[in-house]
Design a protein around this motif. Structure first.
Motif, PDB file in Angstrom:
ATOM      1  N   ALA A   1       1.187  -7.202   3.675  1.00 41.87           N
ATOM      2  CA  ALA A   1       0.870  -8.621   3.849  1.00 41.87           C
ATOM      3  C   ALA A   1      -0.594  -8.842   4.200  1.00 41.87           C
ATOM      4  O   ALA A   1      -1.276  -9.648   3.566  1.00 41.87           O
ATOM      5  N   LEU A   2      -1.073  -8.128   5.193  1.00 42.68           N
ATOM      6  CA  LEU A   2      -2.448  -8.351   5.642  1.00 42.68           C
ATOM      7  C   LEU A   2      -3.479  -7.699   4.743  1.00 42.68           C
ATOM      8  O   LEU A   2      -4.644  -8.092   4.737  1.00 42.68           O
ATOM      9  N   GLY A   3      -3.046  -6.716   3.947  1.00 45.71           N
ATOM     10  CA  GLY A   3      -3.952  -6.065   2.999  1.00 45.71           C
ATOM     11  C   GLY A   3      -3.877  -6.654   1.601  1.00 45.71           C
ATOM     12  O   GLY A   3      -4.581  -6.222   0.699  1.00 45.71           O
ATOM     13  N   ASP A   4      -2.996  -7.654   1.434  1.00 49.96           N
ATOM     14  CA  ASP A   4      -2.802  -8.300   0.129  1.00 49.96           C
ATOM     15  C   ASP A   4      -2.556  -7.286  -0.987  1.00 49.96           C
ATOM     16  O   ASP A   4      -3.159  -7.349  -2.060  1.00 49.96           O
ATOM     17  N   ILE A   5      -1.654  -6.340  -0.697  1.00 44.94           N
ATOM     18  CA  ILE A   5      -1.246  -5.367  -1.708  1.00 44.94           C
ATOM     19  C   ILE A   5       0.279  -5.403  -1.795  1.00 44.94           C
ATOM     20  O   ILE A   5       0.949  -5.795  -0.852  1.00 44.94           O
ATOM     21  N   PRO A   6       0.845  -4.998  -2.936  1.00 44.62           N
ATOM     22  CA  PRO A   6       2.311  -4.966  -3.044  1.00 44.62           C
ATOM     23  C   PRO A   6       2.923  -3.991  -2.040  1.00 44.62           C
ATOM     24  O   PRO A   6       2.336  -2.946  -1.742  1.00 44.62           O
ATOM     25  N   GLN A   7       4.113  -4.330  -1.529  1.00 43.98           N
ATOM     26  CA  GLN A   7       4.794  -3.422  -0.590  1.00 43.98           C
ATOM     27  C   GLN A   7       5.049  -2.065  -1.229  1.00 43.98           C
ATOM     28  O   GLN A   7       5.002  -1.047  -0.546  1.00 43.98           O
ATOM     29  N   GLU A   8       5.303  -2.046  -2.534  1.00 43.54           N
ATOM     30  CA  GLU A   8       5.548  -0.772  -3.229  1.00 43.54           C
ATOM     31  C   GLU A   8       4.326   0.133  -3.148  1.00 43.54           C
ATOM     32  O   GLU A   8       4.458   1.350  -3.058  1.00 43.54           O
ATOM     33  N   VAL A   9       3.137  -0.451  -3.198  1.00 41.77           N
ATOM     34  CA  VAL A   9       1.898   0.338  -3.088  1.00 41.77           C
ATOM     35  C   VAL A   9       1.708   0.791  -1.643  1.00 41.77           C
ATOM     36  O   VAL A   9       1.389   1.952  -1.390  1.00 41.77           O
ATOM     37  N   ALA A  10       1.924  -0.101  -0.695  1.00 47.20           N
ATOM     38  CA  ALA A  10       1.791   0.261   0.722  1.00 47.20           C
ATOM     39  C   ALA A  10       2.748   1.397   1.080  1.00 47.20           C
ATOM     40  O   ALA A  10       2.402   2.282   1.867  1.00 47.20           O
ATOM     41  N   ALA A  11       3.930   1.395   0.492  1.00 45.17           N
ATOM     42  CA  ALA A  11       4.927   2.436   0.768  1.00 45.17           C
ATOM     43  C   ALA A  11       4.503   3.798   0.217  1.00 45.17           C
ATOM     44  O   ALA A  11       5.033   4.827   0.638  1.00 45.17           O
TER      45      ALA A  11
END
Length: 101
Positions: A60-70
């Protein structure tokens, strides 16, 4: 708007978008202050546990998809979570039980 950028030690491949070449990597994440809508999505993710909430915060705070953050390497995950958590007052950091810390 206040932002902080974290440079990944282990870049993450990004999914190719229509018309883009494959092989693009995420090398840094620029975090911004949270909005109310971010808090809602983080609260929902917290029901799935602490790690899920941290991934939601990074996304959310990095404005990236959750799939990428994971897909972040564990070392980058820990550091990025710390960066993002810096935007939350200590009294309102979401916890996994739905209560604030």
């Amino acid at each position: 708007m206040e932002t902080k950028t974290y440079t990944l030690k282990h870049p993450v491949p990004l999914p190719a978008k229509a018309g883009e070449a494959a092989g693009v990597q995420l090398t840094s994440i620029t975090f911004r202050r949270p909005k109310a809508k971010d808090l809602v999505s983080i609260e929902k993710a917290a029901k799935d546990g602490f790690a899920a909430a941290q991934v939601a915060i990074i996304a959310a705070l990095g404005d990236i998809p959750q799939e990428v953050a994971a897909e972040l390497d564990a070392e980058d995950y820990e550091a990025a979570a710390g960066f993002a958590d810096g935007f939350f007052p200590k009294a309102s950091t979401p916890s996994t039980d739905g209560a604030s810390k």
